[in-house]
Design a protein around this motif. Structure first.
Motif, short mmCIF file in Angstrom:
data_model
loop_
_atom_site.label_atom_id
_atom_site.label_comp_id
_atom_site.label_asym_id
_atom_site.label_seq_id
_atom_site.Cartn_x
_atom_site.Cartn_y
_atom_site.Cartn_z
N PHE A 11 -5.41 1.68 -5.75
CA PHE A 11 -4.03 2.41 -6.62
C PHE A 11 -3.96 1.71 -8.07
O PHE A 11 -4.48 0.60 -8.23
CB PHE A 11 -2.76 1.82 -5.84
CG PHE A 11 -2.64 2.51 -4.35
CD1 PHE A 11 -2.14 3.54 -4.18
CD2 PHE A 11 -2.96 1.80 -3.22
CE1 PHE A 11 -1.86 4.44 -2.93
CE2 PHE A 11 -3.03 2.41 -2.00
CZ PHE A 11 -2.42 3.78 -1.88
N TYR A 12 -3.25 2.11 -8.74
CA TYR A 12 -3.30 1.69 -10.20
C TYR A 12 -4.32 1.05 -10.87
O TYR A 12 -4.74 0.26 -11.31
CB TYR A 12 -2.24 0.62 -10.29
CG TYR A 12 -0.83 1.03 -9.60
CD1 TYR A 12 -0.01 2.10 -10.17
CD2 TYR A 12 -0.47 0.18 -8.70
CE1 TYR A 12 1.08 2.32 -9.53
CE2 TYR A 12 0.82 0.52 -7.89
CZ TYR A 12 1.37 1.52 -8.56
OH TYR A 12 2.79 1.82 -7.61
N LYS A 19 -4.75 -2.38 -7.33
CA LYS A 19 -4.72 -2.88 -5.97
C LYS A 19 -5.79 -1.98 -5.14
O LYS A 19 -5.94 -0.87 -5.00
CB LYS A 19 -3.44 -2.48 -5.15
CG LYS A 19 -2.19 -3.33 -5.58
CD LYS A 19 -1.97 -4.63 -4.93
CE LYS A 19 -1.36 -5.64 -5.40
NZ LYS A 19 -0.12 -5.25 -6.17
N ALA A 21 -6.79 -0.87 -1.84
CA ALA A 21 -6.32 -0.73 -0.76
C ALA A 21 -7.23 -0.75 0.45
O ALA A 21 -7.42 -1.43 1.55
CB ALA A 21 -5.28 0.18 -0.41
N SER A 40 -2.70 -8.98 7.40
CA SER A 40 -1.27 -9.57 7.29
C SER A 40 -0.87 -8.33 5.99
O SER A 40 -1.51 -7.42 5.71
CB SER A 40 -1.53 -10.65 5.94
OG SER A 40 -2.80 -10.29 5.12
N ASN A 41 0.43 -8.45 5.52
CA ASN A 41 1.12 -7.36 4.70
C ASN A 41 0.18 -7.11 3.78
O ASN A 41 -0.36 -8.19 3.05
CB ASN A 41 2.38 -8.24 4.35
CG ASN A 41 3.30 -6.99 4.27
OD1 ASN A 41 3.11 -5.93 4.27
ND2 ASN A 41 4.45 -7.63 3.34
N GLY A 42 0.05 -5.68 3.27
CA GLY A 42 -0.78 -5.49 2.29
C GLY A 42 -2.24 -5.42 2.59
O GLY A 42 -3.03 -5.36 1.44
N ALA A 43 -2.63 -5.74 3.81
CA ALA A 43 -4.02 -5.58 4.21
C ALA A 43 -4.59 -3.99 4.07
O ALA A 43 -5.93 -4.11 4.00
CB ALA A 43 -4.21 -6.04 5.50
N GLY A 44 -3.88 -3.19 4.34
CA GLY A 44 -4.15 -1.79 4.24
C GLY A 44 -4.33 -0.89 5.68
O GLY A 44 -4.97 0.07 5.63
N LYS A 45 -3.61 -1.43 6.46
CA LYS A 45 -3.55 -0.95 7.86
C LYS A 45 -2.69 0.50 7.64
O LYS A 45 -3.18 1.27 7.94
CB LYS A 45 -2.34 -1.78 8.76
CG LYS A 45 -3.05 -3.17 8.84
CD LYS A 45 -2.18 -3.91 9.78
CE LYS A 45 -0.91 -4.16 9.13
NZ LYS A 45 -0.84 -5.07 8.07
N SER A 46 -1.50 0.55 6.86
CA SER A 46 -0.98 1.94 6.72
C SER A 46 -2.01 2.84 5.76
O SER A 46 -2.04 4.04 6.03
CB SER A 46 0.32 1.55 6.07
OG SER A 46 1.19 0.81 6.98
N SER A 47 -2.68 2.10 4.55
CA SER A 47 -3.43 3.00 4.02
C SER A 47 -4.52 3.98 4.90
O SER A 47 -4.78 5.00 4.77
CB SER A 47 -3.89 2.33 2.95
OG SER A 47 -3.06 1.73 2.14
#
Ligand code: ADP
Ligand code: MG
Length: 150
Positions: A11-12, A19, A21, A40-47
């Protein structure tokens, strides 16, 4: 059954807040296997989930479902090949429709649909049986709009 090959998403890109991801993610699941992804938060699970469902387009790499490359297939077409539960349950359901209608939508996912009444007694009975297993009392609320649950 599910293969993610060297998936990369930035991203960006090239900006100060760049980032990464997904950094060459590779994952292979056979039919019947399941995986648990911890991070952890921001690790890329949702991505990762978004890349599987098609909501996120990859910079490079591939997603294969049952051996078919779906990397460039849009979400609405991929929907016939996979199912997804969202973190926010309201996102995966039609709030103004009833529990039964939502289950019908789920059942007919990816199948051709005509202009016929969809909910019939047989289907409602089947949904009742399946919901009862959850022990949430939803089997008695098939006529309740999802937005009115709780
Ligand atoms: N739509 C987006 N735009 C910009 N950055 C994003 C976007 N989605 C995720 N990111 C960034 O990508 C990284 C991975 O995020 P995410 O996949 O949401 O992680 P997780 O679900 O594991 O918490 C994070 O640094 C996040 O800030
Ligand atoms: Mg997430």
């Amino acid at each position: 059954m599910l293969d993610i090959k060297s998936a990369r998403k930035v991203f960006y890109k090239g900006q100060p807040d760049e980032k990464i991801a997904l950094n060459g993610l590779t994952l292979s699941l056979k039919a019947g296997e399941f995986g648990v992804v911890i991070g952890s938060n921001g690790a890329g699970k949702s991505s990762m989930l978004n890349a599987i469902s098609g909501a996120l387009s990859l910079d490079s790499g591939q997603v294969l479902i049952n051996g078919n490359d779906v990397t460039n297939m849009p979400v609405h077409k991929r929907a016939a090949r996979l199912a997804r539960v969202f973190q926010d349950p309201m996102k995966g359901t039609a709030a103004s429709m009833t529990v039964g209608e939502n289950m019908l939508l789920a059942e007919l996912r990816g199948k051709s649909r005509g202009f016929r009444p969809g909910l019939n007694a047989a289907r409602l009975a089947a949904y009742k049986e399946r919901l009862a297993v959850l022990g949430l009392g939803l089997e008695n609320r098939l006529d309740t709009k999802v937005e009115l649950l709780s």
